[in-house]
Design an enzyme around this catalytic site. Structure first.
Site, PDB file in Angstrom:
ATOM      1  N   SER A  99     -68.023   6.297 -64.257  1.00  0.00           N
ATOM      2  CA  SER A  99     -67.118   6.452 -65.299  1.00  0.00           C
ATOM      3  C   SER A  99     -66.728   5.353 -66.246  1.00  0.00           C
ATOM      4  O   SER A  99     -67.561   4.886 -66.961  1.00  0.00           O
ATOM      5  CB  SER A  99     -65.766   7.110 -64.538  1.00  0.00           C
ATOM      6  OG  SER A  99     -64.810   7.410 -65.644  1.00  0.00           O
ATOM      7  N   ASP A 243     -63.978   8.720 -72.279  1.00  0.00           N
ATOM      8  CA  ASP A 243     -64.467   7.468 -71.297  1.00  0.00           C
ATOM      9  C   ASP A 243     -65.993   7.650 -70.973  1.00  0.00           C
ATOM     10  O   ASP A 243     -66.572   8.424 -71.591  1.00  0.00           O
ATOM     11  CB  ASP A 243     -63.640   7.683 -69.857  1.00  0.00           C
ATOM     12  CG  ASP A 243     -63.899   9.008 -69.133  1.00  0.00           C
ATOM     13  OD1 ASP A 243     -64.565   9.929 -69.707  1.00  0.00           O
ATOM     14  OD2 ASP A 243     -63.508   8.903 -68.140  1.00  0.00           O
TER      15      ASP A 243
END
Length: 454
Positions: A99, A243
């Site tokens: 992530s 993200d």
């Protein structure tokens, strides 16, 4: 590789430094353990743009195929694209990504068929235990007939599915700046937004797992400074920031000002309720704004409050048949997306809402941003339980106060509330506060921080 994997197997996923904490040898064991725990005879695997991702995902595929399981590799993808593949193909899935973590990290987000989460209480503990045992004793014997490994493209189908859920055909032309942070948004955004009445100004669309421009974590204000500046320079209608694995989306308005994820949750909730005839359950976690349950009720829905964390949201989505769920961390969950989170679908809702009327985004979201919030404030503490007990002692005897312990400690009055939660992985307390006006919020925030940091 050490047999104790507690440092990398977290509550919701696997995450650690490569190769110091885990490597392709361990990824292969995770692949074998995943198929044993899920009982799958076929799985789907995707990965992000980190340099270590292709090798790790390939090793996971080998581990699964050696157990006789057929593997579909979809290659470079966003996390919600992997969820799409899991949902549409009806297969358990594994996404290789860390992530927004720095480049030296990588991880695995796993799900069962239909994108149902695999977390600490839904299989991840068993996967860890098997991988630990096999890392000492050796991998299990391979199946008599190994599984196949095949490639499949899903990007076009993923984009088509998202666009089938939000009608953007009649919106007015909009100019949108998109900051992909060198993450997977640079892969998905061009296809998802292609052909729409949008002028897209791309920022950092080059896939680069070293994140040369800024961390791919738009919840940190430092990481949206470039986007804010560019929106103002371009005279754009809004900005979107994704993200690293592009499952979260953060929004800024035409002035470059951040739009609260709670306001986005409320806006999308109103739209999803309208799509469902003004009926339905909407999930929100306990640190979203008071605005969210208010808007849900005003639009005919039933708000349900949950703990923080996607496994809790997804479980409650399934239990209640909810049509939508939102978290203040900019994760947005949709019934029509297998209860999984997709920032891209939330972004399409924002574009549709803005493009369906003439006013600016700041005016549109004002009705969904009614209170003043502190944002999440982290404090390092030596003893989490002691500080929470001190807060309970300070407020518990007040007649105007309500306490609840659904997740940490939430203290509420008619004019303000705050929640203090311990981190599961670090010696931190996380504070979120909200009030009817900025001065009250600041007073409450500072009082609590004084106790936490005493």
């Amino acid at each position: 590789m050490a047999a104790d994997l507690s440092q990398i197997v977290k509550a919701y996923d696997v995450r650690g430094v490569v190769p110091d904490q885990w490597d392709e040898t361990l990824a292969e064991l995770f692949g074998a353990a995943f198929v044993q725990v899920t009982g799958a005879d076929a799985i789907v695997i995707g990965h992000d743009m980190r340099p270590s991702s292709p090798g790790l995902s390939g090793a996971f595929a080998r581990g699964a195929a050696a157990r006789g399981v057929d593997v579909t590799e979809i290659g470079l993808c966003s996390t919600d694209q992997l969820y799409y593949a899991s949902g549409s193909l009806g297969l358990p899935g594994a996404m290789f990504t860390a992530s927004h973590n720095p480049a030296r990290y990588n991880g695995i987000k796993m799900c069962r068929a239909g994108a149902a989460p695999v977390g600490q209480d839904t299989g991840l503990t068993e996967i860890r235990e098997l991988a630990e045992r096999w890392s000492e004793s050796g991998a299990p014997a391979p199946a008599a007939t190994p599984g196949t490994v095949t490639r499949r493209e899903t990007l076009e189908d993923y984009a088509a599915h998202l666009r089938s859920l939000v009608d953007l055909t009649s919106i007015r032309p909009l100019k949108v700046v998109v900051d992909a942070g060198n993450g997977m948004g640079g892969h998905t955004v061009p296809t998802v937004l292609a052909g729409l009445p949008l002028t897209v100004v791309p920022m950092y669309f080059e896939l680069d797992g070293s994140f040369p421009n800024h961390e791919a974590n738009p919840l940190d204000p430092a990481n949206i400074v470039d986007l804010q500046k560019r929106v103002r320079e371009e005279g754009a209608d809004l900005g979107l920031a994704f993200d690293g694995d592009a499952d979260r989306c953060f929004v800024v308005d035409e002035h470059g000002d951040p739009v609260s994820p709670s306001a986005i949750t409320a806006l999308v909730a109103a739209r999803e309720l309208a799509r469902n005839g003004g009926r339905g359950v909407v999930i929100h976690n306990l640190i979203t704004s008071w605005t969210v349950p208010e808007v849900v009720k005003e639009n005919g829905g039933t708000p349900v409050r949950t703990r923080v964390g996607h496994s809790f949201i997804k479980a409650e989505m399934a239990n209640s048949g909810a049509i939508f769920g939102g978290e203040h961390s900019a994760h947005y969950y949709f019934k029509d997306f297998w209860n999984a989170d997709t920032g891209m679908l939330a972004a399409l809702h924002v574009l549709a809402a803005l493009g369906g009327q003439e006013g600016p985004l700041s005016g549109l979201v004002a009705q969904y941003d009614r209170y003043t919030g502190s944002g999440e404030i982290n404090s390092t503490v030596a003893d989490q339980a002691d500080r929470i007990a001190a807060i309970r002692a300070a407020y518990g005897s007040r007649e105007d106060v309500t306490l609840d312990e659904l997740d940490g400690l939430t203290v509420s009055t008619a004019d303000w509330w705050f929640n203090v939660r311990p981190s599961n992985t670090e010696p931190l307390l996380r504070l979120n506060a909200e009030a009817r006006d900025a001065a009250t919020m600041a007073t409450v925030r500072d009082e609590i921080l004084a106790i936490i940091r005493a």
